[in-house]
Design a protein around this motif. Structure first.
Motif, PDB file in Angstrom:
ATOM      1  N   ASN A 175       3.979  17.036   9.558  1.00  0.00           N
ATOM      2  CA  ASN A 175       2.850  16.182   9.192  1.00  0.00           C
ATOM      3  C   ASN A 175       2.125  16.703   7.957  1.00  0.00           C
ATOM      4  N   SER A 176       1.591  15.753   7.205  1.00  0.00           N
ATOM      5  CA  SER A 176       0.760  16.110   6.061  1.00  0.00           C
ATOM      6  C   SER A 176      -0.579  16.663   6.551  1.00  0.00           C
ATOM      7  N   PHE A 217      -1.699   8.404   6.653  1.00  0.00           N
ATOM      8  CA  PHE A 217      -1.395   9.788   6.997  1.00  0.00           C
ATOM      9  C   PHE A 217       0.124   9.944   6.962  1.00  0.00           C
ATOM     10  N   ASP A 218       0.626  10.736   5.995  1.00  0.00           N
ATOM     11  CA  ASP A 218       2.070  10.809   5.769  1.00  0.00           C
ATOM     12  C   ASP A 218       2.747  11.847   6.645  1.00  0.00           C
ATOM     13  N   ILE A 229       0.819  -1.217   0.000  1.00  0.00           N
ATOM     14  CA  ILE A 229       0.000   0.000   0.000  1.00  0.00           C
ATOM     15  C   ILE A 229       0.850   1.263   0.000  1.00  0.00           C
ATOM     16  N   SER A 230       2.153   1.137   0.201  1.00  0.00           N
ATOM     17  CA  SER A 230       3.017   2.321   0.152  1.00  0.00           C
ATOM     18  C   SER A 230       3.093   2.850  -1.272  1.00  0.00           C
ATOM     19  N   GLN A 231       3.286   4.148  -1.374  1.00  0.00           N
ATOM     20  CA  GLN A 231       3.312   4.816  -2.672  1.00  0.00           C
ATOM     21  C   GLN A 231       4.742   4.898  -3.202  1.00  0.00           C
ATOM     22  N   PHE A 257       6.683   8.891   4.716  1.00  0.00           N
ATOM     23  CA  PHE A 257       5.785   7.739   4.584  1.00  0.00           C
ATOM     24  C   PHE A 257       4.628   7.860   5.573  1.00  0.00           C
ATOM     25  N   ALA A 258       3.665   6.926   5.415  1.00  0.00           N
ATOM     26  CA  ALA A 258       2.540   6.853   6.342  1.00  0.00           C
ATOM     27  C   ALA A 258       3.030   6.166   7.607  1.00  0.00           C
ATOM     28  N   ILE A 259       2.967   6.871   8.727  1.00  0.00           N
ATOM     29  CA  ILE A 259       3.595   6.354   9.939  1.00  0.00           C
ATOM     30  C   ILE A 259       2.849   5.161  10.530  1.00  0.00           C
TER      31      ILE A 259
END
Length: 795
Positions: free
Chosen positions: A481-482, A434-435, A375-377, A418-420
């Motif tokens: 944070n994003s 949530f990146d 699922i990581s981009q 990345f999404a933590i």
């Protein structure tokens, strides 16, 4: 001469001839026998010490094995010729050495008088040493680095140990030590190769799950790479089970389940140049080089360099990985002085780094996705740079007193986007992401000074060890944070638009920890080599500070505690070792959360206690062990509105390990652990199982040397993980999972260049599933079917 003696000497003559053919280096070389070589052989029974000497010296050595088992040798440290070394090892015994003048040597009882070499000899039990170990040779227990206690033979160690040497590491085609250590069922990886770090459980307790790596390097914390340890520069991986506070000092994470120590490669007696190429699906390709040389008229100076680089697309969707490592090991081996310097660098960059997924409470855990799914981009990334140095020195003041010390440290720089904590929000597999743009700076340092003294008090021999050491680490962290929370899906990942998240403007210090301590231990040996008693204690001081964003100290911690150890080893026979221990470990106390009435209070150090009994067996090709253990670790829990150290995790288990050659060329190896783990002391969680601790873990493997094509070996291994709970309340869990691997290796000499080809298929059946749960409830999915291939050529 009796018929039995004639047959015995026929067998000996054939064995020596075969050994000479298999190892040309062991042939008669008059000049070689007169050369002085550096040896470092620990004390032990006379037969074992002579075996080690013959292996190091590459000589043929004959002796009556059964009688020599009853004698003890103080070992050998320094530079000796073959004859002088043998004579030194035999000092104080009733044996002497006879030079057979054909490249071989014979150990005889002095009481029999000095005999002519050509006189008839009657040897009911003869052992012939000197061959280079081949793939069909059994893997006997190895010595382990037990820190304060020094190098200890596995059969003499009062704790459970397991070692993996450089050949086992290469045969596993291991990218990192995580690919190796879970060949023991007491250890499981709770991460993935495509993730940002390697994390483990040992005997059901988390190990190396935080920002400060708990892997020891040559018995020292703070040197090994912080998040993932490459294998190119590793000579041996040692697993020590149970708390190791006395042996190594308190680890940065304070895990009570055990420790992993890596011994670095150093220049050996023979010069070496080896080049390797490797491949891993989908398109990972790499190369490595290993160069070893010794210099000087007495070859006292050694240099060894290991370097490797690997890059390409992995088997995970969207992921590209490149990683490199380099290690330079310098050493000096004098008659009394020994010194070494290790310089290590590692780099790893991953696009679309895999992240463990969490899950909201109240829903069932969805089925795991296909192992390729990620699922990581592709625009998410992780970049880690590690550098470390360690200088060691040891000096023999006399034959019985050694002074030693070290100083070193490491630094890690991390940049991540990345999404933590990706979180599963429903049973359809939708995931909230949530990146964050992260920067980490981790600095570590370590120093130690100590001594080891051997002496006797009547019929009792002592090995006294004392040391004082310190460890310090600092963590700096900055993040942005994003402003966007996105949705994706486990089974059908969504390609999300790239986000532009600014880099942190600063990387302020978050925490600093200083661990210092003094250790004292004595190992007393009695009744020859039959009884070993080890007793020791360590005073450990823990000083820790947490800082606010503007640098103010918001939490201060300065406490100490004593950690004792008692271990007993009884050896009724050289092949059998019975042991028992009571060991205490130590870890930092937690800080009361903001929701507690005593928010900010730092609890006293947490103590853990292990009770263990076991038996080890090493007889010919059979190496086996069985143990029963109980480890209890205090933990903080909320009782009413107050946070206190009233909770406890208790893991009670059984372990079995066995390696044997059932038929010529057919070997099996297996291990299993059953554990009953529960939480006590909590009003809401008492009687519950801890997160991520299955009742059963097991491994079973086999190797088969194909007689019709010498050098070809087929391998197979199955790995089993039992069901595990995901949450503390035990309402969510993952089912059992099995992985099956197949492989082969082919060793062949191409002219003067030995070559090894290796091929492996991991997860042959491409089974999907959740394989593990980490200490924080993160789920790791299985790797897909993966093909690995490599070729190594020596020059």
């Amino acid at each position: 001469m009796s018929r039995r003696s004639v047959l015995t000497w026929i067998v000996v003559t054939i064995a020596i001839a075969i050994g000479a053919q298999e190892c040309p280096a062991a042939e008669s070389q008059p000049g070689r026998a007169a050369e002085a070589t550096l040896y470092a052989i620990p004390p032990g029974t006379l037969d074992r010490v002579l075996i080690q000497f013959a292996t190091d010296a590459k000589i043929d050595l004959s002796f009556e094995a059964e009688t020599l088992k009853k004698s003890h040798s103080t070992g050998l440290a320094g530079r000796y010729t073959v004859l002088d070394g043998l004579r030194k090892l035999l000092e104080g015994t009733t044996y002497h050495v006879i030079d057979l003048h054909d490249g071989g040597y014979l150990i005889r009882s002095t009481s029999a008088g000095v005999e002519r070499v050509d006189a008839p000899l009657s040897l009911p039990m003869v052992t012939v040493i000197g061959r280079v170990a081949g793939p069909s040779d059994p893997a006997a227990p190895a010595a382990a680095n037990l820190g304060l206690l020094g190098s200890v033979d596995a059969m003499d160690a009062p704790v459970s140990t397991r070692s993996f040497d450089a050949r086992a590491i290469r045969d596993a085609q291991a990218y990192s030590i995580a690919d190796v250590v879970e060949q023991d069922a007491s250890v499981r990886s709770v991460s993935k190769p495509g993730g940002i770090l390697d994390a483990f459980t040992i005997r059901g307790f988390p190990y190396s799950n935080g920002n400060f790596g708990e892997i020891a390097f040559d018995g020292v914390y703070g040197i090994a790479s912080n998040y993932r340890v490459a294998t190119g520069y590793v000579e041996r991986i040692e697993l020590i089970k149970g708390p190791t506070t006395l042996l190594y000092g308190m680890s940065p994470g304070g895990s009570p389940g055990g420790s992993i120590n890596i011994s670095p490669k150093r220049a050996g007696a023979e010069d070496l140049t080896e080049v390797s190429l490797d491949y891993g699906s989908v398109a990972q390709a790499g190369t490595s080089i290993d160069i070893s040389r010794r210099f000087g008229s007495d070859r006292a100076f050694g240099v060894r360099f290991n370097g490797g680089y690997r890059a390409g697309d992995t088997a995970l969707d969207n992921q590209h990985r490149q990683a490199g490592s380099g290690a330079l090991a310098l050493d000096y081996r004098g008659d009394r002085l020994r010194a070494s310097l290790d310089l290590i660098g590692q780099h790893e960059t991953i696009s679309a780094p895999f992240r463990l997924v969490h899950i909201v409470p109240g829903i069932a855990v969805p089925d795991a996705p296909d192992g390729h799914r990620n699922i990581s981009q592709s625009w998410e990334s992780s970049r880690i740079n590690d550098g470390s140095v360690l200088a060691r020195v040891a000096y023999d003041v006399g034959d019985h007193l050694q002074l030693f010390g070290h100083v070193g440290g490491g630094r890690t720089r991390v940049a991540r986007v990345f999404a933590i904590t990706p979180t599963i929000i429903n049973e359809s597999g939708d995931v909230s992401v949530f990146d964050t743009n992260y920067r980490f700076e981790v600095d570590r340092s370590s120093a130690e000074a100590g001594m080891r003294w051997t002496f006797g008090t009547g019929p009792v021999n002592h090995r006294l060890a004392w040391s004082v050491n310190g460890y310090k680490d600092e963590l700096r962290r900055g993040l942005v944070n994003s402003s966007i929370t996105s949705l994706t899906n486990l089974y059908d990942p969504v390609a999300l638009a790239p986000q532009s998240i600014a880099e942190p403007a600063s990387v302020p210090k978050v925490s600093a920890t200083f661990l210092s301590g003094v250790s004292l231990a004595d190992t007393a040996t009695m009744f020859g080599d039959m009884l070993h008693v080890t007793a020791g204690l360590r005073y450990q001081r823990i000083r820790s500070d947490n800082f606010s964003a503007n640098g103010e100290t918001i939490e201060h911690y300065d406490k100490g505690a004593v950690s004792p150890m008692l271990g007993i080893v009884i050896k009724p026979d050289e092949a059998v070792s019975l042991y028992a221990n009571r060991v205490e470990g130590l870890s930092k106390g937690e800080t009361a959360p903001t929701s507690a009435a005593n928010a900010g209070e730092v609890l006293a150090p947490y103590k853990s206690v292990q009770y263990e009994v076991g038996v080890k067996l090493s007889k010919r090709a059979l190496v086996a062990s069985f143990s029963a253990f109980q480890i209890s670790k205090v933990s903080g829990i909320m009782t009413g509105t107050r946070y206190a150290a009233d909770g406890e995790q208790r893991n009670r288990g059984l372990e079995l390990g066995v390696r044997d050659e059932l038929l010529p060329g057919v070997r099996i190896f297996g291990s299993a652990m059953w554990v009953d783990a529960v939480i006590d002391g909590s009003p809401t969680l008492s009687g519950k199982a801890p997160i991520g601790v299955p009742s059963w873990q097991a491994n079973l493997g086999a190797e088969w040397d194909m007689r019709w094509l010498p050098g070809l070996t087929l391998t197979s291994q199955a790995l089993y993980n039992g069901a595990q709970y995901v949450d503390a309340a035990n309402t969510q869990r993952i089912p059992p999972w099995v992985r099956w691997d197949l492989g082969l290796r082919y060793r062949v000499d191409v002219g003067q260049h030995p070559m090894t080809l290796r091929l492996a298929i991991r997860n042959v059946l491409n089974r999907r599933g959740w394989t593990a749960v980490d200490a924080y409830g993160g789920l790791a999915q299985s790797d897909p079917r993966t093909v690995l291939a490599s070729v190594s050529v020596g020059f």
